[in-house]
Design an enzyme around this catalytic site. Structure first.
Site: not given
Ligand code: NAP
Length: 336
Positions: A216, A212
């Site tokens: 990134k 991961y």
């Molecule tokens: N939350 C944190 O603490 C954090 C920190 C640093 C970076 N980020 C980054 O922020 C971004 C969003 O994360 P989040 O925390 O909002 O995650 P999340 O709540 O798990 O949401 C992930 C989203 O991606 C979609 N997704 C996952 N796998 C997919 C696939 N194979 N094809 C199409 N869509 C897919 C999911 O929808 P479906 O299941 O409907 O496909 C969901 O809408 C990511 O890039 C993550 O790495 C998050």
């Protein structure tokens, strides 16, 4: 005065004093600019990218979490929004919410494209995705879709499919979507691309989330290189250096001082477009740490500069998360 006079008679002491004064000045200048960008200065107006003028925003991974919030807030700012993820029902509900909540004098459209971004070989799906973009004036692309490990795990023990999917989604799919959209932004000489980075790839290496973190780090290098290519073509590219945010992925359910809700996080991003905030002058071009507490953590970590300290902390944190995760699995197995 007499002490200064004496120092001037000792060249090494004078040199040390000059270096000390310069270091203090640099520290004050940098701290002041980080604080100014994080707490005072507004970012670039989204009107530059077509807000309120019929332009579209494309958000991947939009069915929940940060991506859903980007979709809602970009619509409020006056963009039509194309949302994409796997969960068709969640996307339909989001489209309805966007269309019904837009004010009559500022109506926006929304459309959903169901897509599994890990299925790189599904040519038909990718053709449908490209077709949905056809003819749209796309002002903003948020490459938000991302996948992490289910729980921290040593690379040697990680499931092959999980590693493969992380690479496919975080790297290949994001690059592919950018390749579809960027040429038309360049043609129109207008666009904003936001790539969802992470502290693990842009700040501190992350033992037990190696794949991961690596993906990134790719997004950060990709952003900086691409940004320089298209800067004079009217397109801005930024990598968002994100620490914890409440979401399914982080498995953090309640906001706290260092972990905002997606709503607060996205608001900070959209208010600070074009500013580096906590990532200012840290040798990471086009990286931004816009949320205020993330900015302070990022700034402080760079000030301390002792990366091994933070890597060791992250490693021990991940070991304890893994232990708890395995204990939870054991408890669930016993229940069955
Ligand atoms: N939350 C944190 O603490 C954090 C920190 C640093 C970076 N980020 C980054 O922020 C971004 C969003 O994360 P989040 O925390 O909002 O995650 P999340 O709540 O798990 O949401 C992930 C989203 O991606 C979609 N997704 C996952 N796998 C997919 C696939 N194979 N094809 C199409 N869509 C897919 C999911 O929808 P479906 O299941 O409907 O496909 C969901 O809408 C990511 O890039 C993550 O790495 C998050």
């Amino acid at each position: 005065m007499s002490a200064l006079f004496k120092i001037s008679e000792h060249p090494i002491a004078a040199l040390c004093l000059a270096v000390g004064v310069l270091s203090c000045a640099k520290f004050v200048l940098k701290a002041a600019n980080v604080l100014l960008q994080t707490f005072v200065l507004p970012g670039t107006s989204l009107k530059k990218y077509g807000a309120g003028k019929g332009a579209w925003a494309v958000v991947t991974g939009a069915s929940e979490g940060i991506g859903k919030e980007f979709s809602l807030q970009l619509a409020k700012k006056g963009f039509n929004v194309l949302v994409s993820a796997r969960n068709a029902a969640a996307l339909d509900a989001l489209v309805a919410e966007i269309e019904s909540s837009s004010p009559p004098n500022n109506k926006v459209q929304a459309k959903a494209v169901v897509m599994d971004f890990s299925s790189l070989e599904d040519a038909e799906k990718w053709r449908a995705f490209a077709a949905a973009l056809e003819g749209l004036d796309i002002g903003v692309l948020v490459n938000n879709v991302g996948k992490s490990h289910t729980a921290p795990v040593y690379f040697a023990e990680a499931a092959d499919q999980e590693v493969e999917d992380i690479l496919r989604i975080n790297v290949n799919a994001n690059v592919r979507v950018t390749k579809f959209i960027l040429p038309r932004m360049v043609e129109r000489r207008r666009g904003l691309i936001l790539n969802m980075g992470s502290f693990s790839g842009t700040g501190i290496p992350s033992p037990m989330l190696a794949t991961y973190a690596g993906t990134k780090a790719f997004l950060s290098a990709f952003t900086a290189s691409l940004a320089a290519e298209v800067k004079d073509k009217g397109v801005d590219v930024q990598c968002l250096n994100t620490y914890f945010v409440v979401s399914n992925m982080s498995k953090i359910r309640r906001a706290n001082i260092t972990t905002p809700t997606p709503k607060d996080y996205v608001r900070s991003v959209l208010n600070k477009i074009g500013l580096s905030c906590g990532a200012l002058w840290t040798g990471r071009p086009n990286v931004s740490t816009p949320y205020w507490s993330h900015a302070i953590i990022d700034y402080a970590m760079n000030l301390v500069g002792w990366k091994m300290l933070f890597i060791r902390y992250t490693h021990s944190l991940h070991k304890s998360i893994r232990k708890r995760y395995l204990r939870k699995l054991e408890r669930e197995a016993k229940k069955q």
